[in-house]
Design an enzyme around this catalytic site. Structure first.
Site, PDB file in Angstrom:
ATOM      1  N   HIS A 347       0.812  -1.219   0.000  1.00 49.05           N
ATOM      2  CA  HIS A 347       0.000   0.000   0.000  1.00 49.05           C
ATOM      3  C   HIS A 347       0.845   1.270   0.000  1.00 49.05           C
ATOM      4  O   HIS A 347       0.341   2.365  -0.312  1.00 49.05           O
ATOM      5  CB  HIS A 347      -0.914   0.010   1.237  1.00 49.05           C
ATOM      6  N   LYS A 426     -26.319   1.601  -9.522  1.00 52.02           N
ATOM      7  CA  LYS A 426     -26.511   2.976 -10.009  1.00 52.02           C
ATOM      8  C   LYS A 426     -27.880   3.165 -10.654  1.00 52.02           C
ATOM      9  O   LYS A 426     -28.480   4.240 -10.538  1.00 52.02           O
ATOM     10  CB  LYS A 426     -25.408   3.324 -11.007  1.00 52.02           C
ATOM     11  N   LYS A 430     -29.592   6.510  -9.065  1.00 47.45           N
ATOM     12  CA  LYS A 430     -29.495   7.783  -9.779  1.00 47.45           C
ATOM     13  C   LYS A 430     -30.820   8.517 -10.002  1.00 47.45           C
ATOM     14  O   LYS A 430     -30.843   9.759  -9.964  1.00 47.45           O
ATOM     15  CB  LYS A 430     -28.767   7.578 -11.104  1.00 47.45           C
ATOM     16  N   HIS A 435     -25.883  10.921  -5.079  1.00 51.93           N
ATOM     17  CA  HIS A 435     -24.651  10.297  -5.555  1.00 51.93           C
ATOM     18  C   HIS A 435     -24.584   8.870  -5.006  1.00 51.93           C
ATOM     19  O   HIS A 435     -24.812   8.653  -3.807  1.00 51.93           O
ATOM     20  CB  HIS A 435     -23.426  11.086  -5.104  1.00 51.93           C
ATOM     21  N   PRO A 436     -24.274   7.887  -5.852  1.00 50.51           N
ATOM     22  CA  PRO A 436     -24.236   6.494  -5.389  1.00 50.51           C
ATOM     23  C   PRO A 436     -23.321   6.272  -4.191  1.00 50.51           C
ATOM     24  O   PRO A 436     -23.629   5.472  -3.297  1.00 50.51           O
ATOM     25  CB  PRO A 436     -23.741   5.726  -6.625  1.00 50.51           C
ATOM     26  N   ASP A 437     -22.185   6.973  -4.155  1.00 53.72           N
ATOM     27  CA  ASP A 437     -21.272   6.809  -3.019  1.00 53.72           C
ATOM     28  C   ASP A 437     -21.919   7.290  -1.727  1.00 53.72           C
ATOM     29  O   ASP A 437     -21.788   6.659  -0.670  1.00 53.72           O
ATOM     30  CB  ASP A 437     -19.970   7.567  -3.262  1.00 53.72           C
ATOM     31  N   THR A 461     -12.238   7.227   2.145  1.00 51.15           N
ATOM     32  CA  THR A 461     -11.170   7.778   1.318  1.00 51.15           C
ATOM     33  C   THR A 461     -11.696   8.830   0.357  1.00 51.15           C
ATOM     34  O   THR A 461     -12.699   8.614  -0.320  1.00 51.15           O
ATOM     35  CB  THR A 461     -10.497   6.663   0.505  1.00 51.15           C
TER      36      THR A 461
END
Length: 632
Positions: A347, A426, A430, A435-437, A461
């Site tokens: 990482h 989605k 939508k 927003h999907p996130d 993140t």
């Protein structure tokens, strides 16, 4: 029916692949790079420097983020400490941080790599490194006896991506029309972490054309390591049949187990440093072997295990056989006996999006060719593979034995599984203009609240790649607004209109936090910078970092829910939960589904993976009902 679905999927993948290739290569010819073609790294010098957010703004946001985790009395105490910090020592630390930012294009970069990845003395695997399965089961279902042939084609597909990067043909990532930093891609290949006495370092050997690149990969099999040349003198990838011949020879040579020396890369970093130094002192050939490993393009692991299901492959990708790994390599491709594939990555050199882009590109190359090699079967270029034989003594042999034992003990405490709720991709989200996130983040908040009756200090993140050498910042997804909404849903005492109003407030707050973080206005990296200025200048640790609110809200890597969106393709990956009594929740959002990668620790008395999965399904169902009722 399955055959028809596979044909449709393959056709769509081929179309997607060739569109991507046409867009990325534009007017490229095999002999030259078109002069007006956009180059991968051409905007690097034009990217803006990473900003330092205003101190007052960060303090205000920090106070807002800790509220869900404190009693009223605790919050008043924290508020006093933060206000004292903002009007006192914080001003001096901010001034010094701004001075640092004036002389550096990214004031955070060296600090972040040191603190997050290189200074830790804990083993890199299995709890830090990242991995995931390759989404190619449509064309490569599990099938014994295919390992070598498929591995050769997978290496060739990966080299196609390497070559595009070498020639700077990989399109520049953009946010809208704004170019993003591509620096992390330069550490995807020919990169390795080197253990140090107090701090590790990164050894990056990647170059762009026309410079001469390393031409070999390392191949690991049964605890033995081989050097395998995969590029010709003109930096052209060898054909799959040419690579396959080398892999077949390696397999025949490695009929018995080797020293399993790669397992040492999974040791405590101080232990690995001492044993690596001992290896170098023992024999000059050992140092030469290490150089070959560290400069190799990537690692190919011919694994003896045979995972079949996606979850089984996920398990092997992050906590698989340490006897047959080199955990410090930036990229390892895992080829299993079952014909399944995965990746394992250190990482430190880059974030997950770099791995995901590489995996997706290689997979689309395979889909575009139907999972088969359609070129010549002749072997015109042949380079005999060379085994890297190490000289060891009793101390190193004992170190290998102890490392394997400790690794397996830690790996046994990790629980990893994939979950496919269905119906919530989605296409469903939508139409509600969310927003999907954000939708998924709120589902995770509700899930934790259902299980534990309290809000979860959450890490999400956020990319900061709009800035020079930007990596990530944190979105603290647990907010006052999300907590109020969770209480409303779980308590079930409010009417539907109230739940809808609270839901709107929650998703608008998350959207703002994400936008701020992406634009360099997050709080966690800023607070870390101020903390590190204090330490480097000899100041006493400011009281806000010793306060309960700091750890309770996730500060100091204490987030009980660590999350990240891996994108909007079928590529999924992840790593361990951040803390023992926490969850890791990583997810990819497709058109008609969301794939969740969930991790817990089995020695926790707090978390329960199965209950989390059940509560997640309930939360998604609750949200579906609310959205349909609200018709947002």
């Amino acid at each position: 029916m399955q055959s028809m679905v596979a044909q449709v999927t393959l056709k769509a993948a081929k179309l997607h692949y060739w569109k991507a290739i046409c867009l990325s290569r534009r007017c490229f010819s095999a002999s030259s790079i078109c002069k007006n073609m956009e180059k991968t790294f051409q905007f690097q010098d034009k990217l803006p420097s990473l900003p330092v957010p205003p101190l007052a703004q960060t303090c205000e946001k920090y106070l807002d983020s800790v509220k869900p985790h404190l009693t009223r009395e605790e919050f008043l105490h924290t508020e006093f400490l933060v206000n004292e910090f903002a009007s006192g020592i914080g001003k001096e630390l901010q001034r010094k941080l701004e001075l640092r930012a004036k002389s550096m294009r990214n004031w955070l970069e060296p600090w972040w790599e040191d603190v997050a990845y290189l200074s830790s003395r804990s083993p890199s695997a299995p709890t830090i490194n990242i991995g995931g399965p390759l989404p190619i089961t449509d064309i490569w279902p599990a099938q014994e006896g295919t390992q070598i042939k498929r591995a050769a084609l997978m290496v060739h597909a990966t080299l196609q991506n390497w070559q595009r990067l070498y020639r700077q043909e990989v399109p520049v990532d953009r946010m809208g029309s704004i170019p993003m930093c591509m620096f992390q891609f330069s550490r995807l290949y020919s990169c390795c972490k080197i253990p140090g006495k107090e701090k590790d370092s990164l050894k990056a050997s990647f170059v762009t054309a026309p410079y001469a690149s390393p031409r070999h990969i390392m191949v690991q099999i049964r605890g033995r390591i081989f050097c395998c040349t995969v590029l010709d003198e003109n930096m052209e990838p060898l054909s799959p049949p040419e690579i396959e011949k080398q892999l077949q020879e390696i397999e025949s040579l490695a009929s018995s187990p080797g020293l399993e020396i790669g397992s040492l890369t999974g040791a405590d970093r101080n232990v690995w440093y001492e044993l690596r130094e001992r290896l170098i002192r023992l024999d000059k050939t050992n140092q030469k072997n290490l150089e070959t490993i560290e400069t190799s393009l990537f690692a190919l692991v011919l694994d003896e295990r045979s995972p079949v299901t996606e979850t089984e492959v996920c398990v092997e990708s992050v906590k698989g056989d340490c006897r047959n790994r080199w955990f410090d390599k930036s990229l390892s491709i895992l080829a299993f006996k079952s014909g399944r594939f995965a990746t394992h990555c250190d990482h430190a050199p880059f974030d997950g999006i770099v791995q995901i882009n590489s995996v997706y590109s290689a997979c689309m190359y395979l889909y575009g060719n139907g999972g088969k090699w359609k070129g010549s079967e002749e072997v015109n270029n042949y380079f005999r593979p060379q085994e890297l034989v190490f000289t060891v003594d009793d101390v190193i042999s004992q170190g290998i034995k102890e490392t394997i034992q400790k690794y397996e003990e830690t790996a046994s405490t990790m629980n990893v599984f994939l979950h496919y709720p269905g119906k919530y991709g989605k296409e469903f989200i939508k139409p509600f203009k969310i927003h999907p996130d954000t939708f998924v983040q709120l589902a995770l908040q509700l899930t934790y609240y259902k299980l534990h009756g309290k809000p979860a200090a959450t890490y999400e993140t956020a990319q900061t790649r709009l800035f020079y050498h930007g990596r990530t910042d944190t979105v603290r997804s647990c907010t006052v607004e999300s907590t109020a909404w969770c209480k409303s849903v779980v308590g079930n005492n409010d009417d539907t209109a109230t739940k809808i109003r609270l839901f709107r407030e929650a998703y608008k707050k998350h959207d703002k936090l994400m936008k701020d973080a992406v634009n360099g206005q997050g709080i966690d990296r800023h607070l870390l910078g101020l903390q590190l200025v204090a330490a480097s200048e000899g100041f006493l640790t400011p009281a806000i970092y010793l306060d309960k609110a700091w750890t309770a809200s996730g500060g100091g890597a204490n987030f009980v829910l660590s999350t990240s969106c891996t994108g909007f393709t079928t590529v999924i990956g992840g790593c361990a939960a951040m803390v023992k009594d926490g969850y890791g929740a990583f997810y990819s959002i497709q058109e008609n589904d969301i794939t969740f990668w969930i991790t817990t620790f089995t020695n926790s008395n707090v978390t329960d993976a199965n209950k989390f999965k059940t509560a997640l399904d309930e939360s998604l169902s609750d949200m579906k009902g609310l959205l349909i009722t609200a018709k947002l």
